[in-house]
Enzyme design. Structure first.
Site, PDB file in Angstrom:
ATOM      1  N   ARG A 243       0.858  -1.186   0.000  1.00 24.99           N
ATOM      2  CA  ARG A 243       0.000   0.000   0.000  1.00 24.99           C
ATOM      3  C   ARG A 243       0.894   1.235   0.000  1.00 24.99           C
ATOM      4  O   ARG A 243       1.941   1.251   0.658  1.00 24.99           O
ATOM      5  CB  ARG A 243      -0.916   0.018   1.236  1.00 24.99           C
ATOM      6  CG  ARG A 243      -2.090  -0.945   1.154  1.00 24.99           C
ATOM      7  CD  ARG A 243      -3.100  -0.516   0.074  1.00 24.99           C
ATOM      8  NE  ARG A 243      -4.256  -1.391  -0.006  1.00 24.99           N
ATOM      9  CZ  ARG A 243      -4.408  -2.368  -0.911  1.00 24.99           C
ATOM     10  NH1 ARG A 243      -3.456  -2.612  -1.803  1.00 24.99           N
ATOM     11  NH2 ARG A 243      -5.516  -3.086  -0.930  1.00 24.99           N
ATOM     12  N   GLU A 272      -3.634   7.332  -4.187  1.00 25.93           N
ATOM     13  CA  GLU A 272      -3.782   7.007  -5.606  1.00 25.93           C
ATOM     14  C   GLU A 272      -5.232   7.203  -6.049  1.00 25.93           C
ATOM     15  O   GLU A 272      -6.137   7.022  -5.234  1.00 25.93           O
ATOM     16  CB  GLU A 272      -3.287   5.571  -5.901  1.00 25.93           C
ATOM     17  CG  GLU A 272      -4.053   4.469  -5.222  1.00 25.93           C
ATOM     18  CD  GLU A 272      -3.438   3.094  -5.492  1.00 25.93           C
ATOM     19  OE1 GLU A 272      -2.261   2.876  -5.171  1.00 25.93           O
ATOM     20  OE2 GLU A 272      -4.180   2.248  -6.018  1.00 25.93           O
ATOM     21  N   HIS A 290      -1.019   0.282 -10.149  1.00 26.21           N
ATOM     22  CA  HIS A 290      -1.689  -0.708  -9.276  1.00 26.21           C
ATOM     23  C   HIS A 290      -2.174  -1.927 -10.077  1.00 26.21           C
ATOM     24  O   HIS A 290      -3.367  -2.211 -10.156  1.00 26.21           O
ATOM     25  CB  HIS A 290      -2.855  -0.065  -8.503  1.00 26.21           C
ATOM     26  CG  HIS A 290      -3.203  -0.805  -7.251  1.00 26.21           C
ATOM     27  ND1 HIS A 290      -3.733  -0.190  -6.130  1.00 26.21           N
ATOM     28  CD2 HIS A 290      -3.100  -2.128  -6.913  1.00 26.21           C
ATOM     29  CE1 HIS A 290      -3.953  -1.090  -5.183  1.00 26.21           C
ATOM     30  NE2 HIS A 290      -3.575  -2.281  -5.636  1.00 26.21           N
TER      31      HIS A 290
HETATM   32  C1  DGY Z   1      -5.851  -5.929  -3.158  1.00 30.67           C
HETATM   33  O1  DGY Z   1      -6.674  -6.814  -3.413  1.00 30.67           O
HETATM   34  O2  DGY Z   1      -5.703  -5.501  -2.021  1.00 30.67           O
HETATM   35  C2  DGY Z   1      -4.983  -5.452  -4.257  1.00 30.67           C
HETATM   36  O3  DGY Z   1      -4.256  -4.329  -3.914  1.00 30.67           O
HETATM   37  C3  DGY Z   1      -5.748  -5.219  -5.542  1.00 30.67           C
HETATM   38  O4  DGY Z   1      -4.786  -5.402  -6.558  1.00 30.67           O
END
Ligand code: DGY
Length: 324
Positions: A243, A272, A290
């Site tokens: 993250r 983001e 992402h």
């Molecule tokens: C999640 O599922 O947490 C991912 O970041 C999506 O790609």
């Protein structure tokens, strides 16, 4: 019997949307435009289940909407830091996520960023596209060798372990890890000859590549700050598929500009889709939008996992991936 009413906040893969239509009285979001806070509140008041995803902030204010009907939130994503879990618990709402099904694809993206950063792939791509490449040269765009180097993983859950497998068995890398949690089984550790570091600082001082795999949470916000970036080796690269808020953007920008570290590869960003403007000016960064779980197979599997969770819930059973 009436079908439960379900609201989905974004487009999902066609096959999963078709299944939702069969099973539920479903409101899909064909425009794919994220719902506003008021629309999310309305969904909680009118549907039995809300199916948001990692880009939908499900705040305490939204969860505390009066006359709520929904009893379950089936998040499309393994991370659920978009949901105020304490408020969901306070409201007696069940929350589920989608673990396991995106492990391989996210580990692939961690390796992709590691390779891109080490081998200056983004820089090379930009050079070719701009027409400024003048040809092969013995000292041109020299990066760093990956094979045999040391990879330090911060967090050692499923995705970190899958990254370690790729790095160790594919690239002969030495694996270090740090986790504040219990270590996984000896069998998992032995498979990649993983060595546990007692502190993040110890890992940062030894790793050629540092890959982040800890959850986004208040506790991990800016875990990688200026002091920790200074502990990294000058030839090291920082990879983030976890993250964005785990890294202090301003400090990372400074570290790359002043060459405290050699490079960074990011798939996730604090706030983001906004990207810290300083990043865009740096050559020694590989930036992806992402993409961790972004494959056909994985996104279908994520949708099916949400379906499985809500099907169990509506059948009066405990959902498999309950987080609240
Ligand atoms: C999640 O599922 O947490 C991912 O970041 C999506 O790609």
């Amino acid at each position: 019997m009436n079908k439960p009413k379900v609201v989905v906040t974004r487009r999902w893969p066609t096959a999963v949307e078709a299944r939702l239509k069969e099973l539920y009285d479903v409101t899909l979001n064909e425009s794919d435009v994220p719902l506003t806070a008021d629309e999310l509140k309305r969904a909680l008041q009118t549907a039995d289940a809300l199916l948001p995803t990692v880009t939908d902030p499900i705040t305490a204010d939204i969860l505390r909407v009066p006359n709520r009907k929904a009893r379950i939130i089936g998040n499309f994503g393994v991370g659920y830091n978009n949901i105020d879990i304490a408020a969901a618990k306070e409201q007696g709402l069940v929350v589920t996520n989608t673990p396991g099904v995106l492990t391989d694809c996210t580990a692939d993206i961690a390796m992709l960023l590691l390779l891109m950063s080490a081998r200056r792939a983004s820089e090379g791509d930009r050079l070719v596209r701009s027409g400024q490449w003048t040809g092969w040269g013995p000292t041109h765009l020299l990066g760093q060798k990956v094979t045999g180097k040391t990879l330090g993983l911060i967090g050692f859950g499923r995705i970190a372990q899958a990254t370690a497998k790729r790095a160790h068995h594919g690239f002969g890398m030495r694996i270090l890890f740090y986790t504040p949690r219990n270590a996984p089984s000896q069998e998992i550790l032995d498979d990649v000859k993983a060595i546990r570091c007692a502190t993040i600082e110890e890992l940062l001082g030894e790793a050629d590549f540092v890959s982040l795999h800890c959850p986004g949470s208040a506790e991990n916000r800016h875990l990688i700050d200026e002091a920790r970036l200074k502990r990294m080796r000058p030839n090291a690269h920082l990879i983030n598929t976890a993250r964005g808020d785990v890294v202090d953007n301003q400090a990372l920008c400074k570290a790359l500009k002043e060459r405290w570290i050699a490079g960074a590869g990011l798939d996730v960003y604090e706030g983001e889709p906004a990207v810290y403007p300083g990043f865009l000016e740096l050559d020694n960064m590989a930036l992806l939008p992402h993409l961790g779980s972004a494959t056909e197979e994985t996104r279908v599997a994520m949708g099916n996992r949400v379906l499985e969770n809500i099907e169990r819930f509506f059948a009066g059973q405990e959902p498999r991936d309950r987080v609240a």
